[in-house]
Design an enzyme around this catalytic site. Structure first.
Site, PDB file in Angstrom:
ATOM      1  N   ARG A  15       0.482  -1.636  -0.270  1.00  0.00           N
ATOM      2  CA  ARG A  15       0.236  -0.022  -0.007  1.00  0.00           C
ATOM      3  C   ARG A  15       0.852   1.223  -0.179  1.00  0.00           C
ATOM      4  NH1 ARG A  15      -3.535  -1.482   5.015  1.00  0.00           N
ATOM      5  NH2 ARG A  15      -1.634  -2.337   6.071  1.00  0.00           N
ATOM      6  N   LYS A  75       1.359   2.181   7.265  1.00  0.00           N
ATOM      7  CA  LYS A  75       1.570   1.208   8.598  1.00  0.00           C
ATOM      8  C   LYS A  75       2.664   1.755   9.953  1.00  0.00           C
ATOM      9  CE  LYS A  75       0.212  -2.184   9.446  1.00  0.00           C
ATOM     10  NZ  LYS A  75      -1.052  -2.104  10.189  1.00  0.00           N
ATOM     11  N   TYR A  94      -1.378   5.503  10.406  1.00  0.00           N
ATOM     12  CA  TYR A  94      -1.828   3.515  11.629  1.00  0.00           C
ATOM     13  C   TYR A  94      -0.537   3.774  12.250  1.00  0.00           C
ATOM     14  CZ  TYR A  94      -6.091   2.764   9.033  1.00  0.00           C
ATOM     15  OH  TYR A  94      -7.297   2.287   7.952  1.00  0.00           O
ATOM     16  N   HIS A  96      -1.212   1.700  16.099  1.00  0.00           N
ATOM     17  CA  HIS A  96      -1.575   0.762  17.226  1.00  0.00           C
ATOM     18  C   HIS A  96      -0.360   0.695  18.010  1.00  0.00           C
ATOM     19  CE1 HIS A  96      -5.106  -1.048  14.216  1.00  0.00           C
ATOM     20  NE2 HIS A  96      -3.506   0.092  12.842  1.00  0.00           N
ATOM     21  N   GLU A 118      -6.283   5.309  13.102  1.00  0.00           N
ATOM     22  CA  GLU A 118      -6.825   4.777  13.828  1.00  0.00           C
ATOM     23  C   GLU A 118      -8.021   4.567  15.104  1.00  0.00           C
ATOM     24  OE1 GLU A 118      -3.317   3.386  16.019  1.00  0.00           O
ATOM     25  OE2 GLU A 118      -4.579   4.501  14.027  1.00  0.00           O
ATOM     26  N   ARG A 203     -26.570  -3.626  18.816  1.00  0.00           N
ATOM     27  CA  ARG A 203     -26.047  -4.448  17.705  1.00  0.00           C
ATOM     28  C   ARG A 203     -26.676  -5.502  17.143  1.00  0.00           C
ATOM     29  NH1 ARG A 203     -24.541  -2.914  12.921  1.00  0.00           N
ATOM     30  NH2 ARG A 203     -23.503  -3.788  11.711  1.00  0.00           N
ATOM     31  N   ASP A 270      -2.993  -6.504  14.667  1.00  0.00           N
ATOM     32  CA  ASP A 270      -2.575  -5.284  15.229  1.00  0.00           C
ATOM     33  C   ASP A 270      -2.546  -4.504  16.599  1.00  0.00           C
ATOM     34  OD1 ASP A 270      -1.871  -4.394  12.813  1.00  0.00           O
ATOM     35  OD2 ASP A 270      -3.576  -4.581  11.534  1.00  0.00           O
TER      36      ASP A 270
END
Length: 372
Positions: A15, A75, A94, A96, A118, A203, A270
């Site tokens: 990516r 990433k 991102y 994490h 995120e 949900r 992750d």
């Protein structure tokens, strides 16, 4: 603002942070963009495409990091990249952080301003910059699980949809959010028996109303999870606590009692994973076996369909990148409380509370470091 796009270096990660159309938007707004050579080559975004919209292509990541005011990635920065970040530089990607103390330490040491895709929120309580990759990962989890169930992969030799006269696979999905819903859609499309767990009755009601008898919905308790996991062919871990380590919903003991050749796909890896036996794997070595159970725990699943993922991600990140570039990070974050939730590290301070708690580090609020 000068914006830099390095080539991703994580294992089999193809990516890229910005597509040529996104670069064109930034240049139209008066900004400059430098892109590392071959950053998007593997997914058909060659250097000429970037040059055609006005980007400058440079040979090395060192030049990208040395010159850019803001780095746009996909990433989390790897060790060599952490060493290239500098004080006051904006990093938007991102992160994490909760299960990754080494990365957190490196970001704090660099003095950079690290904003995590995120943990950006929206008015509906969603995570808009995580959602497109969650959609991709959810759908991929069933592809990966179906393949892992084949005998050659160590699986039980079960076909997801069965055939007339033979049962379809039993698929258990832990979590009814974006990942879980997309996994369920794919599994139901393959005619598997699908059960979705969630702790939110509301949900579960939504899912039941939407999918009816094609999906079984169960309120998540330790007892209910154990009962269904023990007879499952495929279990998908799709739980998320924003910014925090994922809860361990399947214990080592439970894994040891599962059917031989059953499969666990941990989309939460992750954030540390939701199975006690999970550990991160890569696309070139995606599975391992514990107690006869196949584990698929690839930490960058959407990287396996990198072109689709790149364009899906850019669709959601571009407005935020433009805000940072047009306004500067202080005003962009001050103007949008949901965007402010994305600030994880600022000038050596950890500004995301859940990550600080999980890592046992000091926390300073984003509002206080920005003087809001």
């Amino acid at each position: 603002m000068l914006i830099g796009v390095p080539k991703e270096i994580k294992n089999l990660e193809f990516r890229v942070g910005l597509t040529p159309p996104s670069v064109r938007e930034l240049i139209t707004h008066g900004h400059k963009v430098i892109v590392q050579k071959n950053a998007g080559f593997e997914i058909g975004l060659d250097d000429e495409a970037y040059k055609a919209v006005g980007a400058e292509v440079v040979d090395t990541p060192q030049e990208v990091y040395a010159r850019a005011d803001m780095i746009i990635k996909v990433k989390e920065p790897q060790a060599p990249e952490l060493d290239m970040l500098r004080e006051g530089q904006i990093l938007f990607t991102y992160l994490h952080l909760a299960p990754d103390p080494a990365q957190t330490k490196g970001l704090l040491k660099s003095g950079c301003i690290a904003i995590a895709y995120e943990t950006v929120t929206d008015d509906r309580g969603g995570l808009p910059l995580l959602a497109p990759m969650s959609e991709v990962a959810g759908r991929m989890s069933i592809q990966a699980g179906a393949h892992a169930l084949e005998m050659s992969q160590g699986g039980r030799g079960v076909l997801m949809g069965g055939v007339p006269g033979v049962d379809a696979a039993k698929v258990v999905i832990l979590g009814g959010g974006v990942v879980g819903t997309n996994a369920a859609r794919m599994a139901m499309g393959l005619e598997a028996h699908v059960t979705v767990f969630d702790k939110s009755v509301a949900r579960l009601q939504q899912l039941d109303f939407q999918y009816g008898s094609r999906m079984n919905t169960v309120f998540s308790t330790v007892d209910a999870v154990e009962e269904h996991v023990l007879t499952a062919d495929l279990v998908v871990g799709a739980v998320l606590v924003p910014g925090s380590a994922a809860p361990k919903l399947v214990s080592r003991d439970l894994v040891s009692r599962m059917q031989r050749g059953s499969v666990l796909v941990d989309v939460a890896i992750d954030q540390g994973g939701c199975f006690a036996t999970s550990r991160p794997t890569t696309h070139d070595d995606p599975t391992y076996v514990v107690d006869g159970v196949v584990h698929y725990c690839v930490a960058n699943m959407p990287g396996g369909v990198a072109r689709t993922s790149t364009f899906a991600l850019n669709n959601t990140t571009l407005p935020y990148v433009l805000a940072l570039a047009d306004k500067g990070y202080k005003k962009a974050l001050a103007d949008d409380r949901h965007f402010l939730n994305g600030l994880n590290v600022y000038d050596g301070k950890l500004t995301y509370e859940a990550a600080a708690r999980d890592l046992g580090l000091d926390y300073v609020s984003a509002q206080s470091v920005l003087g809001l």
